[in-house]
Write a protein that holds these residues in place. Structure first.
Motif, PDB file in Angstrom:
ATOM      1  N   LEU A 198      16.116  61.119 -30.607  1.00 24.47           N
ATOM      2  CA  LEU A 198      16.168  62.379 -29.860  1.00 24.47           C
ATOM      3  C   LEU A 198      16.464  62.100 -28.390  1.00 24.47           C
ATOM      4  N   ALA A 199      15.782  61.113 -27.803  1.00 26.47           N
ATOM      5  CA  ALA A 199      16.015  60.776 -26.397  1.00 26.47           C
ATOM      6  C   ALA A 199      17.451  60.312 -26.167  1.00 26.47           C
ATOM      7  N   LEU A 200      17.959  59.457 -27.041  1.00 33.19           N
ATOM      8  CA  LEU A 200      19.338  58.974 -26.897  1.00 33.19           C
ATOM      9  C   LEU A 200      20.340  60.111 -27.047  1.00 33.19           C
ATOM     10  N   GLY A 201      20.055  61.045 -27.957  1.00 30.63           N
ATOM     11  CA  GLY A 201      20.942  62.199 -28.120  1.00 30.63           C
ATOM     12  C   GLY A 201      20.941  63.097 -26.897  1.00 30.63           C
ATOM     13  N   GLU A 202      19.792  63.271 -26.283  1.00 32.70           N
ATOM     14  CA  GLU A 202      19.726  64.083 -25.067  1.00 32.70           C
ATOM     15  C   GLU A 202      20.433  63.385 -23.911  1.00 32.70           C
ATOM     16  N   ALA A 203      20.326  62.077 -23.843  1.00 29.10           N
ATOM     17  CA  ALA A 203      21.050  61.338 -22.800  1.00 29.10           C
ATOM     18  C   ALA A 203      22.559  61.512 -22.963  1.00 29.10           C
ATOM     19  N   ASN A 204      23.037  61.471 -24.199  1.00 25.16           N
ATOM     20  CA  ASN A 204      24.469  61.682 -24.430  1.00 25.16           C
ATOM     21  C   ASN A 204      24.890  63.093 -24.040  1.00 25.16           C
ATOM     22  N   ALA A 205      24.005  64.068 -24.255  1.00 22.32           N
ATOM     23  CA  ALA A 205      24.311  65.437 -23.844  1.00 22.32           C
ATOM     24  C   ALA A 205      24.404  65.538 -22.321  1.00 22.32           C
ATOM     25  N   ILE A 206      23.536  64.817 -21.620  1.00 23.39           N
ATOM     26  CA  ILE A 206      23.604  64.787 -20.151  1.00 23.39           C
ATOM     27  C   ILE A 206      24.938  64.200 -19.709  1.00 23.39           C
ATOM     28  N   ARG A 207      25.390  63.152 -20.385  1.00 26.62           N
ATOM     29  CA  ARG A 207      26.684  62.535 -20.077  1.00 26.62           C
ATOM     30  C   ARG A 207      27.817  63.556 -20.206  1.00 26.62           C
ATOM     31  N   LYS A 208      27.762  64.377 -21.247  1.00 25.65           N
ATOM     32  CA  LYS A 208      28.812  65.373 -21.476  1.00 25.65           C
ATOM     33  C   LYS A 208      28.875  66.402 -20.358  1.00 25.65           C
ATOM     34  N   HIS A 209      27.751  66.640 -19.703  1.00 27.94           N
ATOM     35  CA  HIS A 209      27.714  67.616 -18.606  1.00 27.94           C
ATOM     36  C   HIS A 209      27.937  66.961 -17.243  1.00 27.94           C
ATOM     37  N   GLY A 210      28.293  65.693 -17.224  1.00 24.15           N
ATOM     38  CA  GLY A 210      28.593  65.026 -15.962  1.00 24.15           C
ATOM     39  C   GLY A 210      27.408  64.382 -15.288  1.00 24.15           C
ATOM     40  N   GLY A 211      26.224  64.415 -15.922  1.00 25.37           N
ATOM     41  CA  GLY A 211      25.066  63.755 -15.347  1.00 25.37           C
ATOM     42  C   GLY A 211      25.215  62.245 -15.414  1.00 25.37           C
ATOM     43  N   ARG A 212      24.586  61.553 -14.472  1.00 21.48           N
ATOM     44  CA  ARG A 212      24.679  60.099 -14.393  1.00 21.48           C
ATOM     45  C   ARG A 212      23.295  59.487 -14.625  1.00 21.48           C
ATOM     46  N   ILE A 213      23.231  58.531 -15.534  1.00 19.45           N
ATOM     47  CA  ILE A 213      22.007  57.788 -15.797  1.00 19.45           C
ATOM     48  C   ILE A 213      22.262  56.320 -15.475  1.00 19.45           C
ATOM     49  N   PHE A 214      21.331  55.709 -14.758  1.00 20.37           N
ATOM     50  CA  PHE A 214      21.435  54.281 -14.432  1.00 20.37           C
ATOM     51  C   PHE A 214      20.220  53.571 -15.011  1.00 20.37           C
ATOM     52  N   GLU A 215      20.482  52.610 -15.900  1.00 16.05           N
ATOM     53  CA  GLU A 215      19.420  51.807 -16.482  1.00 16.05           C
ATOM     54  C   GLU A 215      19.224  50.534 -15.659  1.00 16.05           C
ATOM     55  N   GLN A 216      18.101  49.824 -15.933  1.00 16.69           N
ATOM     56  CA  GLN A 216      17.763  48.610 -15.181  1.00 16.69           C
ATOM     57  C   GLN A 216      17.851  48.864 -13.678  1.00 16.69           C
ATOM     58  N   SER A 217      17.389  50.035 -13.274  1.00 14.75           N
ATOM     59  CA  SER A 217      17.499  50.484 -11.883  1.00 14.75           C
ATOM     60  C   SER A 217      16.150  51.008 -11.413  1.00 14.75           C
ATOM     61  N   ALA A 218      15.171  50.103 -11.378  1.00 14.14           N
ATOM     62  CA  ALA A 218      13.818  50.484 -10.966  1.00 14.14           C
ATOM     63  C   ALA A 218      13.815  50.943  -9.508  1.00 14.14           C
ATOM     64  N   VAL A 219      13.104  52.013  -9.248  1.00 20.32           N
ATOM     65  CA  VAL A 219      12.975  52.516  -7.886  1.00 20.32           C
ATOM     66  C   VAL A 219      11.988  51.641  -7.127  1.00 20.32           C
ATOM     67  N   THR A 220      12.372  51.221  -5.937  1.00 19.62           N
ATOM     68  CA  THR A 220      11.529  50.346  -5.115  1.00 19.62           C
ATOM     69  C   THR A 220      10.896  51.076  -3.947  1.00 19.62           C
ATOM     70  N   GLN A 221      11.513  52.176  -3.505  1.00 17.39           N
ATOM     71  CA  GLN A 221      10.964  52.923  -2.373  1.00 17.39           C
ATOM     72  C   GLN A 221      11.591  54.312  -2.339  1.00 17.39           C
ATOM     73  N   ILE A 222      10.793  55.268  -1.866  1.00 19.83           N
ATOM     74  CA  ILE A 222      11.275  56.631  -1.657  1.00 19.83           C
ATOM     75  C   ILE A 222      11.021  56.998  -0.206  1.00 19.83           C
ATOM     76  N   ASP A 223      12.071  57.298   0.522  1.00 15.12           N
ATOM     77  CA  ASP A 223      11.955  57.716   1.919  1.00 15.12           C
ATOM     78  C   ASP A 223      12.029  59.234   1.992  1.00 15.12           C
ATOM     79  N   SER A 224      11.000  59.843   2.598  1.00 16.61           N
ATOM     80  CA  SER A 224      10.991  61.292   2.745  1.00 16.61           C
ATOM     81  C   SER A 224      12.089  61.738   3.700  1.00 16.61           C
ATOM     82  N   GLY A 225      12.445  62.977   3.569  1.00 20.15           N
ATOM     83  CA  GLY A 225      13.459  63.554   4.432  1.00 20.15           C
ATOM     84  C   GLY A 225      14.315  64.528   3.674  1.00 20.15           C
ATOM     85  N   ASN A 226      15.193  65.176   4.379  1.00 23.51           N
ATOM     86  CA  ASN A 226      16.099  66.127   3.746  1.00 23.51           C
ATOM     87  C   ASN A 226      17.524  65.808   4.187  1.00 23.51           C
TER      88      ASN A 226
END
Length: 442
Positions: A198-226
């Motif tokens: 189910l998760a893999l199928g939903e990821a493929n659906a995101i791909r069809k809508h132009g969404g981008r997924i990056f694997e092996q891409s752990a977040v190291t820091q989040i900087d606040s701001g706009n």
């Protein structure tokens, strides 16, 4: 399956756990690792069901979405769970009304069957092959539990869900080949799935809508701001909005001042599952003739179902603090044999564990860390359906209608007694008390 396609399950030591789900996952193209600076409308941290559902709803609504995953799509609880599509929340609507009042109960009650409907809609809309089967049984081990199921049926009917059937002892024995249960409640609006597919199928659906997924891409820091700036080891994402969707696998040392506080409000917990060798058709049908999934009504509950290839998947037990047991078999097999003594000695082909995120109230935690940084976590064992609802609510909120998101965000949450250092022993003591009540039938 070619080597390139299969590689998503064995890269750099970050492979999916050796589970039945990983072994039977569908072929899919790998997602890249983030290695540059990019921009988007919404950056989502975590490619489990919360992140995937949110990304898909947002992408459908026209948002430019980026999902950052430390391992692989569905690597955490979303690709390891029991696959049970169970309605409502970890605390039912009567408890919600007693704690938070009728207005909150009415709002949350109006949404408690929506997640399962979203899952079925996604499966149909995107032709996701994930072995969905309808029907879920809540099984009572004591007369007290059966009385609770009678009350649950009345409550759910009050909120519009009428596709429910109470089962007496004889009727539940026709549905489950065991003498353990005194009765149950059949919810035909529940069901079960292969969660990783189910998760893999939903990821493929995101791909069809132009969404981008990056694997092996752990977040190291989040900087606040706009905009906010989300860093990985090799790249960064500049985003109007950030959504934290890592649940039990979200790190709290990402440089954001509010993340340590968020960590004190929840506790990772482990659950274990085994999968038997395939059963012959006659044996499988004799165990659960109508192929429903089952969970019992104990505080520390057991859950089980048949897979598409006639394996019995049996799970249960909770390890507070997500400490892995020395032997999954020693935790699960006594429970399996107590339920189905006719399977004693059956070969176990797979055994695995995974973590879910528990809150003290057993209610989910939604909220804001900054004006443009949001989080959704703490489904407390009801994550398959609730995560799919969550994706719809964050999309409504970003589009200007925050009423339903805020119904969850306004729930009060307290830290576990004793803070991070003592939350496990105190919770274990509480669980032991409720487990004793289960055994005594009081």
């Amino acid at each position: 399956m070619d080597a390139q396609t299969k590689s998503i399950f064995a890269v750099d030591g970050l492979a999916h756990v050796e589970s039945y789900y990983a072994d039977t996952a569908h072929a899919t193209l790998p997602w890249p690792q983030l290695s540059e600076s990019i921009e988007c409308d919404v950056c989502i941290v975590g490619a489990g069901f919360t992140g995937l559902s949110s990304a898909l709803f947002l992408a459908e609504a026209g948002y430019d979405v980026v999902v950052l995953e430390a391992n692989h799509v569905g690597w955490g609880a979303s690709g390891r769970n029991g696959g049970q599509v169970v309605n409502s929340y970890s605390r039912d609507i009567d408890v919600i009304e007693d704690r938070y009042g009728s207005r909150t109960a009415d709002m949350l009650g109006s949404m408690m069957f929506e997640g399962a409907n979203i899952i079925r809609q996604r499966i149909d809309q995107y032709a996701i092959d994930c072995d969905y089967r309808p029907g879920c049984i809540f099984a009572a081990l004591t007369p007290r539990q059966l009385g609770g199921l009678r009350e649950q049926r009345l409550l759910w009917t009050r909120y519009g869900h009428t596709d429910l059937q109470l089962l007496d002892k004889q009727e539940i024995q026709q549905e489950i080949a065991t003498d353990r249960y005194v009765g149950g409640l059949l919810d035909r609006n529940g069901g079960h799935v292969h969660p990783l597919n189910l998760a893999l199928g939903e990821a493929n659906a995101i791909r069809k809508h132009g969404g981008r997924i990056f694997e092996q891409s752990a977040v190291t820091q989040i900087d606040s701001g706009n905009p906010a700036l989300v860093h990985t080891s090799k790249g960064q994402v500049r985003a109007r909005y950030v959504l934290l969707a890592g649940n039990a696998y979200l790190g709290h040392n990402l440089g954001h001042k509010s993340l340590p506080r968020l960590g004190r409000l929840s506790m990772p917990c482990g659950s274990q599952i085994v999968a038997t060798a395939p059963l012959d058709d006659a044996t499988a049908k004799s165990l659960i003739p109508n192929n429903y999934c089952v969970e019992d009504c104990n505080y520390l509950l057991d859950y089980f179902r048949l897979s598409a290839d006639n394996r019995l998947l049996y799970g249960g037990g909770v390890n507070y603090g997500a400490k892995k047991p020395l032997s999954i078999d020693e935790v699960i097999l006594p429970k399996l044999y107590r339920t189905f003594p006719q399977l004693r000695g059956i070969k176990i082909d797979f055994r695995w564990s995974g973590n879910f995120l528990l809150t003290l109230s057993r209610m989910p935690q939604f909220g804001r860390l900054d004006d443009n940084v949001y989080y959704m976590q703490g489904d407390s064992g009801h994550g398959v359906t609730l995560t799919h609802l969550a994706g719809k609510l964050i999309t409504e909120m970003l589009r200007g209608d925050a009423e339903r998101f805020d119904a969850f965000a306004n729930l009060p949450h307290m830290p576990f007694l004793g803070g991070r250092s003592l939350q496990v022993p105190f919770t274990v003591l509480g669980a032991a008390y409720y487990s004793l009540r289960d055994r005594l039938g009081v």
